[in-house]
Design a protein around this motif. Structure first.
Motif, mmCIF file in Angstrom:
data_model
loop_
_atom_site.group_PDB
_atom_site.id
_atom_site.type_symbol
_atom_site.label_atom_id
_atom_site.label_comp_id
_atom_site.label_asym_id
_atom_site.label_seq_id
_atom_site.Cartn_x
_atom_site.Cartn_y
_atom_site.Cartn_z
ATOM 1 N N VAL A 28 -32.550 -18.958 78.072
ATOM 2 C CA VAL A 28 -32.015 -20.581 78.855
ATOM 3 C C VAL A 28 -31.494 -20.775 79.128
ATOM 4 C CG1 VAL A 28 -30.869 -22.525 77.227
ATOM 5 C CG2 VAL A 28 -31.691 -20.288 76.096
ATOM 6 N N SER A 29 -32.409 -21.033 80.487
ATOM 7 C CA SER A 29 -32.215 -21.273 81.566
ATOM 8 C C SER A 29 -32.982 -22.842 82.701
ATOM 9 C CB SER A 29 -32.735 -19.568 82.316
ATOM 10 O OG SER A 29 -33.932 -19.845 82.390
ATOM 11 N N GLY A 30 -32.430 -22.876 83.781
ATOM 12 C CA GLY A 30 -33.395 -23.735 84.221
ATOM 13 C C GLY A 30 -34.562 -23.856 85.100
ATOM 14 N N SER A 31 -35.127 -22.217 83.814
ATOM 15 C CA SER A 31 -36.066 -22.238 84.383
ATOM 16 C C SER A 31 -37.859 -23.189 83.108
ATOM 17 C CB SER A 31 -37.339 -20.617 84.840
ATOM 18 O OG SER A 31 -36.825 -20.380 83.076
ATOM 19 N N GLY A 32 -36.475 -24.419 82.790
ATOM 20 C CA GLY A 32 -37.975 -25.363 82.332
ATOM 21 C C GLY A 32 -37.528 -24.894 79.866
ATOM 22 N N THR A 33 -36.377 -23.889 79.841
ATOM 23 C CA THR A 33 -36.929 -23.221 78.994
ATOM 24 C C THR A 33 -35.575 -23.987 78.120
ATOM 25 O OG1 THR A 33 -35.656 -20.936 79.528
ATOM 26 C CG2 THR A 33 -37.593 -20.905 78.510
ATOM 27 N N SER A 34 -34.509 -24.385 79.072
ATOM 28 C CA SER A 34 -33.392 -25.607 78.468
ATOM 29 C C SER A 34 -33.488 -27.114 78.101
ATOM 30 C CB SER A 34 -32.417 -25.663 79.490
ATOM 31 O OG SER A 34 -32.645 -25.780 80.514
ATOM 32 N N ASP A 35 -34.902 -27.305 78.627
ATOM 33 C CA ASP A 35 -35.588 -28.536 78.339
ATOM 34 C C ASP A 35 -36.415 -27.858 76.842
ATOM 35 O OD1 ASP A 35 -35.849 -31.172 78.862
ATOM 36 O OD2 ASP A 35 -37.703 -30.962 79.326
ATOM 37 N N GLU A 36 -36.976 -27.412 77.063
ATOM 38 C CA GLU A 36 -37.704 -26.920 75.569
ATOM 39 C C GLU A 36 -36.505 -26.815 74.600
ATOM 40 O OE1 GLU A 36 -40.352 -23.709 75.375
ATOM 41 O OE2 GLU A 36 -40.139 -23.140 77.554
ATOM 42 N N LEU A 37 -35.352 -25.840 74.943
ATOM 43 C CA LEU A 37 -34.404 -25.979 73.800
ATOM 44 C C LEU A 37 -34.320 -27.687 73.014
ATOM 45 C CD1 LEU A 37 -33.314 -24.384 71.325
ATOM 46 C CD2 LEU A 37 -30.907 -23.914 73.443
ATOM 47 N N ARG A 38 -33.373 -28.281 74.459
ATOM 48 C CA ARG A 38 -33.443 -29.783 74.137
ATOM 49 C C ARG A 38 -34.072 -30.542 73.481
ATOM 50 N NH1 ARG A 38 -34.069 -34.072 76.597
ATOM 51 N NH2 ARG A 38 -35.084 -32.569 77.929
ATOM 52 N N GLN A 39 -35.170 -30.511 73.698
ATOM 53 C CA GLN A 39 -36.292 -30.966 73.111
ATOM 54 C C GLN A 39 -36.452 -30.313 71.560
ATOM 55 O OE1 GLN A 39 -39.976 -31.220 75.391
ATOM 56 N NE2 GLN A 39 -38.839 -32.171 77.587
ATOM 57 N N ALA A 40 -36.077 -29.751 71.234
ATOM 58 C CA ALA A 40 -36.506 -28.873 69.794
ATOM 59 C C ALA A 40 -35.988 -29.405 68.793
ATOM 60 C CB ALA A 40 -36.915 -27.159 69.990
ATOM 61 N N LEU A 41 -34.737 -29.602 69.973
ATOM 62 C CA LEU A 41 -32.495 -29.828 69.128
ATOM 63 C C LEU A 41 -32.936 -31.245 68.901
ATOM 64 C CD1 LEU A 41 -30.165 -28.108 70.551
ATOM 65 C CD2 LEU A 41 -31.089 -28.396 68.267
ATOM 66 N N ILE A 42 -33.471 -32.441 69.906
ATOM 67 C CA ILE A 42 -33.426 -33.918 69.183
ATOM 68 C C ILE A 42 -34.619 -34.483 68.350
ATOM 69 C CG2 ILE A 42 -33.554 -35.912 71.103
ATOM 70 C CD1 ILE A 42 -32.273 -34.372 73.276
ATOM 71 N N ALA A 43 -35.419 -33.576 68.945
ATOM 72 C CA ALA A 43 -36.395 -33.395 68.263
ATOM 73 C C ALA A 43 -36.404 -33.751 66.414
ATOM 74 C CB ALA A 43 -37.984 -32.933 67.707
ATOM 75 N N LYS A 44 -35.811 -32.199 66.313
ATOM 76 C CA LYS A 44 -35.349 -32.355 64.447
ATOM 77 C C LYS A 44 -34.663 -33.696 64.603
ATOM 78 C CE LYS A 44 -37.236 -28.375 63.212
ATOM 79 N NZ LYS A 44 -38.153 -28.812 62.201
ATOM 80 N N SER A 45 -33.791 -33.598 65.392
ATOM 81 C CA SER A 45 -32.689 -34.839 64.974
ATOM 82 C C SER A 45 -33.298 -35.723 64.439
ATOM 83 C CB SER A 45 -31.939 -34.937 66.058
ATOM 84 O OG SER A 45 -31.155 -36.105 65.571
ATOM 85 N N ASP A 46 -34.799 -36.345 66.044
ATOM 86 C CA ASP A 46 -34.926 -37.789 65.348
ATOM 87 C C ASP A 46 -36.424 -37.568 64.424
ATOM 88 O OD1 ASP A 46 -34.550 -38.670 68.122
ATOM 89 O OD2 ASP A 46 -35.878 -38.410 69.147
ATOM 90 N N SER A 47 -36.224 -36.588 63.840
ATOM 91 C CA SER A 47 -37.243 -36.311 62.662
ATOM 92 C C SER A 47 -35.929 -36.746 61.761
ATOM 93 C CB SER A 47 -37.920 -35.582 62.047
ATOM 94 O OG SER A 47 -38.511 -35.111 63.317
ATOM 95 N N GLY A 48 -34.942 -37.494 61.858
ATOM 96 C CA GLY A 48 -33.822 -37.153 60.328
ATOM 97 C C GLY A 48 -33.211 -36.449 59.877
ATOM 98 N N TYR A 49 -33.354 -35.183 60.464
ATOM 99 C CA TYR A 49 -32.645 -34.041 60.475
ATOM 100 C C TYR A 49 -31.075 -33.958 61.207
ATOM 101 C CZ TYR A 49 -36.939 -32.025 58.057
ATOM 102 O OH TYR A 49 -37.513 -31.650 57.833
#
Length: 120
Positions: A28-49
């Motif tokens: 999980v780094s600045g190579s883009g994977t950290s952004d992927e993880l943030r987006q996955a977490l926020i997507a779950k939150s936005d979906s009501g979880y």
């Protein structure tokens, strides 16, 4: 594009009651994977979880960018009334949380049952 494939972060998702557990595998780094993880977490939150647990056991390395993205995700989830906690962070990850004094913000657990119960 073999190099680009290795940059992707695999994120498995499962549920334990009303707690969604995301389990990334890799760096999980600045190579883009950290952004992927943030987006996955926020997507779950936005979906009501509203109860999200990040299983860190598959994270082989996290850098300052990765930590920053986790804080951004935490803030976004908290603004929506949700909760975000960590499961099985490595000793290095724990040390990083302590050094940056983020251990008071990002709560972590060593066993899944305790982590899930902490959301109640």
């Amino acid at each position: 594009m073999e190099g680009q494939e290795s940059m992707a972060l695999e994120i498995a998702t499962r549920q334990h009651g009303d707690v969604v557990i995301l389990a990334p595998a890799g760096i999980v780094s600045g190579s883009g994977t950290s952004d992927e993880l943030r987006q996955a977490l926020i997507a779950k939150s936005d979906s009501g979880y509203s109860r999200l647990l990040l299983d860190c056991s598959g994270i082989t390395h996290i850098d300052s960018t990765g930590l920053g993205e986790l804080i951004n995700a935490y803030a976004s989830i908290a603004r929506q009334g949700g909760a975000f906690k960590l499961l099985h962070p490595s000793q290095r990850f724990r040390d990083l949380l302590r050094i940056t004094r983020l251990d008071s913000l990002l709560k972590w657990f060593d066993d899944e049952a305790s982590a899930v119960a902490s959301f109640s």
